[in-house]
Every structure is written in structure tokens, then in C-alpha cells.
Design an enzyme around this catalytic site. Structure first.
Site, PDB file in Angstrom:
ATOM      1  N   ASP A  57      -2.697  -2.047  -7.748  1.00 16.35           N
ATOM      2  CA  ASP A  57      -3.305  -2.636  -6.442  1.00 16.35           C
ATOM      3  C   ASP A  57      -4.605  -3.526  -6.682  1.00 16.35           C
ATOM      4  O   ASP A  57      -5.752  -2.691  -7.186  1.00 16.35           O
ATOM      5  CB  ASP A  57      -3.779  -1.438  -5.493  1.00 16.35           C
ATOM      6  CG  ASP A  57      -4.159  -1.829  -4.106  1.00 16.35           C
ATOM      7  OD1 ASP A  57      -4.412  -3.216  -3.911  1.00 16.35           O
ATOM      8  OD2 ASP A  57      -4.346  -1.039  -3.342  1.00 16.35           O
ATOM      9  N   SER A  98      -7.724  -3.163  -4.287  1.00 16.47           N
ATOM     10  CA  SER A  98      -8.443  -1.901  -4.496  1.00 16.47           C
ATOM     11  C   SER A  98      -9.386  -1.785  -5.723  1.00 16.47           C
ATOM     12  O   SER A  98     -10.448  -1.263  -5.527  1.00 16.47           O
ATOM     13  CB  SER A  98      -7.466  -0.470  -4.657  1.00 16.47           C
ATOM     14  OG  SER A  98      -6.859  -0.531  -3.264  1.00 16.47           O
ATOM     15  N   GLN A 123      -0.115   2.046  -6.484  1.00 14.05           N
ATOM     16  CA  GLN A 123      -1.759   2.159  -6.661  1.00 14.05           C
ATOM     17  C   GLN A 123      -2.273   1.579  -7.969  1.00 14.05           C
ATOM     18  O   GLN A 123      -3.370   1.005  -7.942  1.00 14.05           O
ATOM     19  CB  GLN A 123      -2.158   3.520  -6.548  1.00 14.05           C
ATOM     20  CG  GLN A 123      -1.945   3.897  -4.892  1.00 14.05           C
ATOM     21  CD  GLN A 123      -2.432   5.470  -4.730  1.00 14.05           C
ATOM     22  OE1 GLN A 123      -2.939   6.225  -5.623  1.00 14.05           O
ATOM     23  NE2 GLN A 123      -2.588   5.992  -3.442  1.00 14.05           N
ATOM     24  N   TYR A 132      -2.275   0.024   7.055  1.00 12.39           N
ATOM     25  CA  TYR A 132      -3.459  -0.645   7.730  1.00 12.39           C
ATOM     26  C   TYR A 132      -3.857   0.107   9.038  1.00 12.39           C
ATOM     27  O   TYR A 132      -2.805   0.390   9.865  1.00 12.39           O
ATOM     28  CB  TYR A 132      -3.458  -2.012   7.584  1.00 12.39           C
ATOM     29  CG  TYR A 132      -3.719  -2.535   6.048  1.00 12.39           C
ATOM     30  CD1 TYR A 132      -4.845  -2.846   5.452  1.00 12.39           C
ATOM     31  CD2 TYR A 132      -2.700  -2.774   5.383  1.00 12.39           C
ATOM     32  CE1 TYR A 132      -5.020  -3.326   4.108  1.00 12.39           C
ATOM     33  CE2 TYR A 132      -2.573  -3.502   4.223  1.00 12.39           C
ATOM     34  CZ  TYR A 132      -3.663  -3.617   3.520  1.00 12.39           C
ATOM     35  OH  TYR A 132      -3.519  -4.081   2.298  1.00 12.39           O
ATOM     36  N   ARG A 188       1.017  -1.308  -0.175  1.00 15.15           N
ATOM     37  CA  ARG A 188       0.098  -0.063   0.081  1.00 15.15           C
ATOM     38  C   ARG A 188       0.672   1.256   0.080  1.00 15.15           C
ATOM     39  O   ARG A 188       1.025   2.012   0.930  1.00 15.15           O
ATOM     40  CB  ARG A 188      -0.963  -0.051   1.183  1.00 15.15           C
ATOM     41  CG  ARG A 188      -2.025  -1.131   1.105  1.00 15.15           C
ATOM     42  CD  ARG A 188      -2.981  -0.805   0.166  1.00 15.15           C
ATOM     43  NE  ARG A 188      -4.065  -1.812  -0.178  1.00 15.15           N
ATOM     44  CZ  ARG A 188      -5.189  -1.793   0.511  1.00 15.15           C
ATOM     45  NH1 ARG A 188      -5.685  -0.872   1.485  1.00 15.15           N
ATOM     46  NH2 ARG A 188      -6.245  -2.512   0.242  1.00 15.15           N
TER      47      ARG A 188
END
Length: 530
Positions: A127, A130, A124, A224, A119
Site C-alpha cells: 500500500d 499508506s 498492506q 473507506y 484496502r
């Protein structure tokens, strides 16, 4: 090298690991792409579509490709078809499958886990979690609306009024925010809770009410939420119980990659909910956030609460889910194929590649006496830079220092003796102009005076930070002044002609200077090509 896109072995799986669009992008990176016949039919992609994109349609020989890309971990009989030293890219859940990691190492397979992408900002675009959570959050609300059987939005009709539905979302990650936005757009009253206090701004920006957990945890170094203490867990459980009892629909999204989903709603919490209410457990694949969730199924409790435990929410929108997953794969190949020559390079010094590499094949390791692949799981932790919020006293001190050092607002009589002299001379010049001007234009001086006063107070009310863009936007006004001055510069009155010439010079400077400033500002937003 050849990339193989097989037909997903699970007949219930509708997502395919590549679309015709992403296949064409892989071909541009120098790869040969082989797609198993009918691999994309569930997502409405035909064999002809793939062929037009540059792929070759093959049978089960696709499993013998140099690189095999799948959605989920292939069953054992298909893993046995992989070549020695092959590269397998899939959602492997290595944290929950130690035996799988050992098997891949023994078979000398290089394995990249797409569900282990770190993360960090740079990762991104790869990912997968996500991407799928975004679609899953939208679909969760659709499934909830179907099971709820009533309108989300409130209505007032001749026959009476209907109150809006109340939706409570636990977890404001990608999936939670997608669910919040969808439920809000459907007219529901939306509330949400997250362990991270900083998520409140995101929740409120989506039009929902943020309900914080007392003594909530802070964001951890891996992106997280940190594990709660016993007191924090008790406070959170009490909040979940209270809010779920009031809500018509509860959507839970707490899913920790590689581990079992945390328990958020107990059987007692479900028993306290209203008959006809709905729970959508988006973490059902990891065991579920609700104690009564049955992964893959929908059940109705004795008190009439519907619990949806679908594990394929994203798969219920297969075309879009395939497009997002396929683009995640393309972005990964862009990273590992820097030369665009169809030859992947796994640079383990790169934190993204190191984070997803489960096993790495050894050259010529197959056969008798083979040592197998090197096991690289789990990867070293990646620290995510998180700027902590400043304490209240520190924020107040910073605000006081800013106000003390901030530029003073423009004052009509401020600026010292020099400014007052300049204002006096300007007023004297204005009087001279008014007395020497023809009687026919004297009535316009009142309009000019009001315009000067109004313009001054409008400009002075704007913060100094915005003066530059504000001045660049006044080019149109300067243009009008310039046109008027050009019309008057040939006047027989020497004073009028002189003032018109001065207006032409000043307006021209303002216009060209404004365009230069605007061009420079716009250049700050131009994305440089790599």
C-alpha cells in the site's frame, strides 16, 4: 527480465523508486536491474551504492527496459520511449486520467497503478498510499510547527506561563494518526475527527481526544467511509467550523484515490480562525480539503492564517520515503514472481493484481492493425469484511450470558461436602504436624499459615483465564520448595522425611509441567516460515 529505475523526470521530485537495499532484493528474485545515472542522488543514494547492490548504471536507455518502475506517471515524451508490451509500474491515478488509460492501451502497455492497491489486509505491504501518508503525516506537523512559530508544549517559567498549542486533525487514517502521534509527542493538545466512529479507539490510543461527528457514517465495503447524507454533511461542516476556530493548527487528511479531495473547510471557516493559526492541507494534490488551498504553495490569508498546500510532504524526507516506496515495489514483485525466476506473472484471479491492473498488453499487438492493450480499469469492487458493532442491548445480553456461564470464583468453603471433608482432614493433619514438630520450629508455623492464606486469596482473585500462565510463572517458587525438601528428606524424623519426599514429588511435577505449559504457550506465537 530487466527492471528499469529511471531518474524521475520532475526535477522537484526527490524520491526514487528503488534504493540499493531494494535493488538487491529484486536481484534475488531473478531480475536484472538497471538504474539511470544519478537517479538516487536527491535521496542520498550514489551510483556506487546501486552498483554494489547488483544494479547496472545506464543512461536514458533505462526507458527501454522490459519493466519500468517510476514514482509518478512519466510525461508523454518519456512514455513514448516505452517498448511495445512493456510493463509500467507507477502511481498513475487512473480514475482521474481517462486519456492516459486510453493512451497506454493504444501503445499496448501493461500498466499497474500502485495508488490503486485495494484496502485489504493481504495488500498492506504494497500500500503505497499508506506508506507515503505515514511520512506525510509526520512531516505535516513539522511544517506546521515551523509556520506556527511558537512552542507546541506548554511551559511555566519565571517570566510567566505559556499554554500548549491545540492541534485539530480531520481524518484518522494512516496520515492522520501519524500527525496525531507526532503532535502529541511534541506536547500539543490534540483533537481529531473521523467519519468512522470506530476510529475513535485508534485516536484515543494515540493520546488524542476523539470528537465524533453527529450521525457519522459507517465504514463502507471498500474500506473507506461511506458518502454522507445532506444532514450528515451539514453536521460535519458545522463541527469542522467550530473546532477549526478554536484550534491553533488544523491538519486535513481527507483524500479519496482517483477522485477530487472533498471540501472540508470553506473560506468562511478560514476567516473565523485565529490570526497566526496554521492549516496543513495534506490532500492538496487532489485539489485540497480547504477552499483556499493553493496546491504546491504556502499562502497567508488577510486575517493572518497560513495555509500550507505542499504536495510533496513525503518527498521532504526522501531517503525514508524512497525506502518505503521501494519496499512496496519489492513486495509487489514477490507476489507476481512466485518462482523467483525474474519472470512476472499477472494472475488476474488475484484480487490485488486485478485491482491495480489498468491495462494489459496483448502479445504481438504492435505495428499496423494492432488492437492495443486490454483496458481493465475500473476493477470490480472488493468487499472488505467489517464486523459491525453489536447493539447495546445485544452486548448487555452477551455480558449477562457470559457472567451466568463463567466459572465460579474459588471459594474457601465452597465445592460441596467433599471439599469440606478435604479441608477438615488437611486442618487435622496440620494440627498433628504442629504438635509433633520440635519446639524450635514452632514459631515458623505462623509464617506458614499467613503465607497459605495470602497465597490463596491472591490466586483466587485472579480470573480463571490467567491461571495457566500464572502457574507457569510460579516455577521459581516451586524450585525453592524443591531445594528445601531435598535438604530435609534425610531427616531422622520419619514424618519430616515423608513430607519432604512428598514435597519433592509435587514440586517436580509443578516445575516440569510449568515448563511444558510455558513452551506450548510460546509456540503459539512462533511465526511459521512460508
Amino acid at each position: 527480465m530487466r527492471i528499469g529505475i529511471p531518474l524521475e523526470p520532475d526535477p522537484q521530485q526527490t524520491i526514487v523508486a528503488a534504493t540499493p537495499d531494494t535493488v538487491s532484493k529484486l536481484v534475488k528474485l531473478g531480475y536484472d536491474v538497471a538504474v539511470q545515472a544519478d537517479a538516487g542522488l536527491a535521496a542520498k543514494f550514489t551510483n556506487a551504492d546501486y552498483e554494489s547492490a547488483g544494479a547496472t548504471i545506464v543512461d536514458e536507455s533505462v526507458w527501454h527496459s522490459d519493466i519500468v518502475v517510476t514514482l509518478d506517471t512519466p510525461p508523454e515524451q518519456f512514455r513514448a520511449l516505452l517498448n511495445d508490451g512493456a510493463l509500467l509500474i507507477s502511481r498513475l491515478a487512473p480514475g482521474r486520467n481517462e486519456e492516459l488509460v486510453e493512451e497506454l492501451a493504444q501503445r499496448n502497455i501493461t500498466a499497474l497503478a500502485m495508488d490503486a492497491v485495494p484496502r485489504i489486509s493481504r495488500a498492506q505491504s504494497m500500500d503505497v498510499l499508506s506508506s507515503m501518508a505515514n511520512i506525510g503525516g509526520y512531516r505535516a506537523v513539522v511544517e506546521a510547527a515551523s509556520a506556527y512559530g511558537r512552542l507546541f508544549t506548554g511551559q511555566v517559567t519565571a517570566a510567566g506561563k505559556m499554554p500548549p498549542a491545540t492541534v485539530y486533525v480531520i481524518g484518522a487514517g494512516v496520515g492522520g494518526l501519524a500527525a496525531i502521534g507526532t503532535a502529541n509527542s511534541m506536547g500539543a493538545i490534540v483533537k481529531a475527527t473521523d467519519l468512522r466512529p470506530e476510529a475513535g479507539e485508534q485516536v484515543e490510543s494515540m493520546g488524542a481526544e476523539f470528537i465524533p461527528i453527529p450521525a457519522a457514517t459507517e465504514k463502507s465495503e471498500d474500506g473507506y467511509a461511506k458518502e454522507m447524507t445532506n444532514d450528515q454533511a451539514a453536521a460535519a461542516a458545522k463541527l469542522y467550523s467550530e473546532q477549526s476556530a478554536q484550534a491553533d493548527i488544523v491538519i486535513t487528511t481527507a483524500n479519496i484515490p482517483g477522485r477530487r479531495s472533498p471540501l472540508l473547510l470553506t473560506a468562511a471557516d478560514v476567516a473565523a480562525m485565529k490570526p497566526g493559526s496554521v492549516i496543513v492541507d495534506m490532500a492538496a494534490a487532489g485539489g485540497g480539503n480547504c477552499e483556499m488551498t493553493v496546491p504546491g504553495k504556502t499562502i497567508v490569508t488577510d486575517n493572518g492564517v497560513t495555509i500550507i498546500g505542499y504536495t510533496d510532504l513525503a518527498g521532504r524526507l526522501p531517503a525514508q520515503a524512497s525506502s518505503l516506496y521501494g519496499q512496496n515495489i519489492v513486495n509487489l514483485f514477490k507476489l507476481i514472481t512466485p518462482e523467483k525466476d525474474g519472470s512476472p506473472v499477472l494472475d488476474l484471479e488475484d484480487e490485488i493484481i486485478r485491482g491495480i491492473t489498468v491495462t494489459k498488453a496483448r502479445p504481438q499487438a504492435g505495428g499496423t492493425g494492432a488492437t492495443g492493450a486490454e483496458i481493465l480499469w475500473p476493477p470490480p469492487p472488493i468487499k472488505v469484511a467489517v464486523t459491525p458493532a453489536a447493539p447495546l442491548q445485544e452486548q448487555q445480553a452477551q455480558q449477562a450470558a457470559f457472567e451466568e456461564n463463567a466459572p465460579e470464583k474459588v471459594s474457601f468453603m465452597g465445592g460441596g461436602m467433599g471439599s469440606k471433608i478435604a479441608i477438615g482432614l488437611t486442618a487435622l493433619l496440620a494440627i498433628v504436624v504442629m504438635l509433633s514438630a520440635p519446639h524450635s520450629v514452632s514459631s515458623n508455623f505462623m509464617v506458614l499459615t499467613l503465607a497459605i492464606v495470602l497465597g490463596f486469596y491472591v490466586i483466587s482473585a485472579v480470573t480463571p483465564r490467567l491461571h495457566t500462565p500464572l502457574m507457569s510463572e510460579t516455577n521459581a517458587i516451586s524450585g525453592i520448595v524443591l531445594v528445601g525438601a531435598i535438604l530435609q528428606v534425610g531427616s531422622s524424623n520419619l514424618l519430616v522425611s515423608g513430607l519432604a519426599f512428598a514435597a519433592i514429588v509435587v514440586s517436580s511435577i509443578n516445575i516440569f509441567g510449568g515448563f511444558a505449559v510455558t513452551d506450548r504457550m510460546l509456540g503459539m506465537f512462533v511465526k511459521e516460515e512460508a
